[in-house]
Design a protein around this motif. Structure first.
Motif, mmCIF file in Angstrom:
data_model
loop_
_atom_site.group_PDB
_atom_site.id
_atom_site.type_symbol
_atom_site.label_atom_id
_atom_site.label_comp_id
_atom_site.label_asym_id
_atom_site.label_seq_id
_atom_site.Cartn_x
_atom_site.Cartn_y
_atom_site.Cartn_z
ATOM 1 N N ARG A 246 -6.905 -6.794 -2.828
ATOM 2 C CA ARG A 246 -5.808 -5.829 -2.945
ATOM 3 C C ARG A 246 -6.207 -4.710 -3.896
ATOM 4 N N ILE A 247 -5.967 -3.467 -3.472
ATOM 5 C CA ILE A 247 -6.254 -2.287 -4.295
ATOM 6 C C ILE A 247 -4.966 -1.484 -4.423
ATOM 7 N N ASP A 248 -4.537 -1.240 -5.644
ATOM 8 C CA ASP A 248 -3.368 -0.386 -5.869
ATOM 9 C C ASP A 248 -3.722 1.055 -5.540
ATOM 10 N N ALA A 249 -2.819 1.756 -4.865
ATOM 11 C CA ALA A 249 -3.086 3.140 -4.445
ATOM 12 C C ALA A 249 -1.776 3.907 -4.349
ATOM 13 N N LYS A 250 -1.894 5.187 -4.086
ATOM 14 C CA LYS A 250 -0.722 6.034 -3.851
ATOM 15 C C LYS A 250 -0.988 6.872 -2.600
ATOM 16 N N LEU A 251 -0.092 6.778 -1.631
ATOM 17 C CA LEU A 251 -0.214 7.589 -0.421
ATOM 18 C C LEU A 251 0.336 8.982 -0.725
ATOM 19 N N LEU A 273 3.723 5.179 7.238
ATOM 20 C CA LEU A 273 4.134 4.757 5.898
ATOM 21 C C LEU A 273 4.618 5.966 5.112
ATOM 22 N N ALA A 274 5.720 5.800 4.381
ATOM 23 C CA ALA A 274 6.240 6.901 3.575
ATOM 24 C C ALA A 274 5.339 7.128 2.372
ATOM 25 N N PRO A 275 5.155 8.386 1.941
ATOM 26 C CA PRO A 275 4.359 8.664 0.745
ATOM 27 C C PRO A 275 4.906 7.910 -0.464
ATOM 28 N N GLY A 276 3.981 7.485 -1.345
ATOM 29 C CA GLY A 276 4.393 6.752 -2.533
ATOM 30 C C GLY A 276 3.421 5.629 -2.840
ATOM 31 N N ASP A 277 3.825 4.722 -3.728
ATOM 32 C CA ASP A 277 2.957 3.616 -4.116
ATOM 33 C C ASP A 277 2.641 2.726 -2.917
ATOM 34 N N ALA A 278 1.366 2.330 -2.829
ATOM 35 C CA ALA A 278 0.914 1.522 -1.698
ATOM 36 C C ALA A 278 -0.103 0.501 -2.181
ATOM 37 N N HIS A 357 -5.777 -2.669 5.633
ATOM 38 C CA HIS A 357 -4.362 -2.702 5.960
ATOM 39 C C HIS A 357 -3.594 -2.062 4.793
ATOM 40 N N ILE A 358 -2.691 -1.152 5.115
ATOM 41 C CA ILE A 358 -1.970 -0.413 4.087
ATOM 42 C C ILE A 358 -0.516 -0.835 4.112
ATOM 43 N N PHE A 359 -0.009 -1.254 2.953
ATOM 44 C CA PHE A 359 1.384 -1.685 2.859
ATOM 45 C C PHE A 359 2.070 -0.940 1.725
ATOM 46 N N SER A 360 3.359 -0.714 1.889
ATOM 47 C CA SER A 360 4.136 -0.099 0.824
ATOM 48 C C SER A 360 4.240 -1.061 -0.347
ATOM 49 N N ALA A 361 4.123 -0.533 -1.541
ATOM 50 C CA ALA A 361 4.249 -1.361 -2.751
ATOM 51 C C ALA A 361 5.688 -1.417 -3.222
#
Length: 361
Positions: A246-251, A273-278, A357-361
């Protein structure tokens, strides 16, 4: 309701409460005839409760359970077209193999003749490859053989559905792998529906053709093993089924740029995915470990902290400044032992963003 259904098992908005505790909530599930379903999840997720409601050992608080198109609410276990193999087999130690397998047949009404009972017991033992063991005492059987006796006892009544409550948990790893193959083979030969409860991801993925991942009394994802592994529905499924980094990111606002917590950026198709923490989730085998940076992949430099040698592959723990620790699985086919990376070496990790795989945080 007729029995012309193409599904062996249906749950329609099923909820089960134990006093103030809700074990499963609003479960909707259909299992086609002849399928091998695995109910997979951590302890307390509701999978065993679902199995027991199919078997008639529990009744739903709300909703309906159907087997072969017929409503089962209120129908006791002994009147359902199902049988069950328990985790500890529940064999009678004072009976021999033949007597254990015949026990259920002798309880049937109208009573079967001795000749019919003997024929069906012999048939069931042959199914599980124990012909010749009829007179053997249970304490003289190995763990794998006892498991087959339990299977024969469950199959001798010719159920429409066979329920398996973690039946391999007591076996060692090598025997468990052998029995996984035998259960698959048996299910295909018989063509009846198997429902397996397990918390072992490898067991579910290797044996079932439908995997139902559960958490907190709800279904998180239902699909083929490949779908569940390659296209997890959410972060829980990605974490629970297999291994995941898992890698913390921001879209960012453009919807296609992921800014990682070390300041670097990768591009990924995440327009839904909506912009924001991911959170970026990437499987260990999707990461390429090299001693030189790859120009065709997203690449990060790190240091190997641990290595686990697995024979055909090796697992590496790699620390990447600013991003944390990564688990990497490297296939050893075609490389020499001397080319294994040693702890303390500097390496590069590369992956195709499309594999993440990108998921909203």
């Amino acid at each position: 309701m007729t029995s012309a259904s193409t599904n062996d098992i249906e749950f329609r908005s099923v909820t089960k409460n134990y006093g103030a505790v809700t074990a499963v909530t609003d479960i909707n599930l259909t299992v086609p005839k002849g399928a091998f379903l695995a109910l997979l999840g951590p302890s307390g997720c509701g999978k065993t409760t679902c199995l027991r409601m199919i078997g008639g050992f529990e009744q739903p608080s709300e909703g309906t359970v159907l087997i072969d198109g017929r409503e089962m609410n209120g129908i006791p276990a002994y009147r359902r077209p199902v049988n069950m193999v328990f985790q500890h087999y529940a064999l009678f130690p004072h009976f021999n193999v033949e007597q254990n397998v015949a026990y259920g047949l002798k309880q049937m009404r109208p009573k079967l003749t001795s000749a019919e009972i003997n024929h069906r017991v012999a048939e069931a033992l042959e199914m599980v490859r124990l012909d010749g063991f009829a007179k053997r005492r249970i304490h003289e059987m190995s763990g794998g053989q006892q498991q087959r006796v339990a299977l024969a006892r469950a199959l001798v009544n010719r159920p429409s559905v066979l329920l398996l409550d973690e039946p391999l948990a007591a076996l060692d790893k090598k025997l468990r792998s052998a029995m996984q193959i035998e259960l698959q083979t048996l299910q295909r030969e018989l063509g009846i529906t198997f429902v397996l409860v397990t918390h072992d991801q490898e067991e579910a993925l290797s044996m079932a053709d439908i995997v139902c991942v559960m958490s907190a009394g709800r279904i998180r994802q239902l699909g083929s093993p490949q779908e569940v592994y390659d296209r997890p529905a959410d972060l829980f499924v990605a974490d629970f089924v297999g291994k995941t980094n898992r890698i913390d990111a921001k879209l960012e606002a453009d919807g296609s740029t992921l800014r990682l917590k070390d300041g670097s950026a990768i591009s990924a198709g995440v327009a839904s995915l909506a912009p924001g923490d991911a959170i970026v989730a990437i499987r260990p085998e999707a990461i390429r470990l090299t001693r030189a940076a790859a120009t065709d992949l997203a690449s990060f430099e790190g240091t190997v902290t641990h290595r686990i040698f697995l024979g055909s592959s090796a697992e590496y723990a790699v620390s990447v400044p600013g991003l944390g620790d990564f688990l990497v699985t490297a296939d050893r086919r075609g490389i020499q032992d001397s080319e294994l990376v040693e702890p303390g070496e500097a390496v590069f990790l590369g992956f195709d963003p499309r594999a993440a795989h990108i998921f909203s945080a």
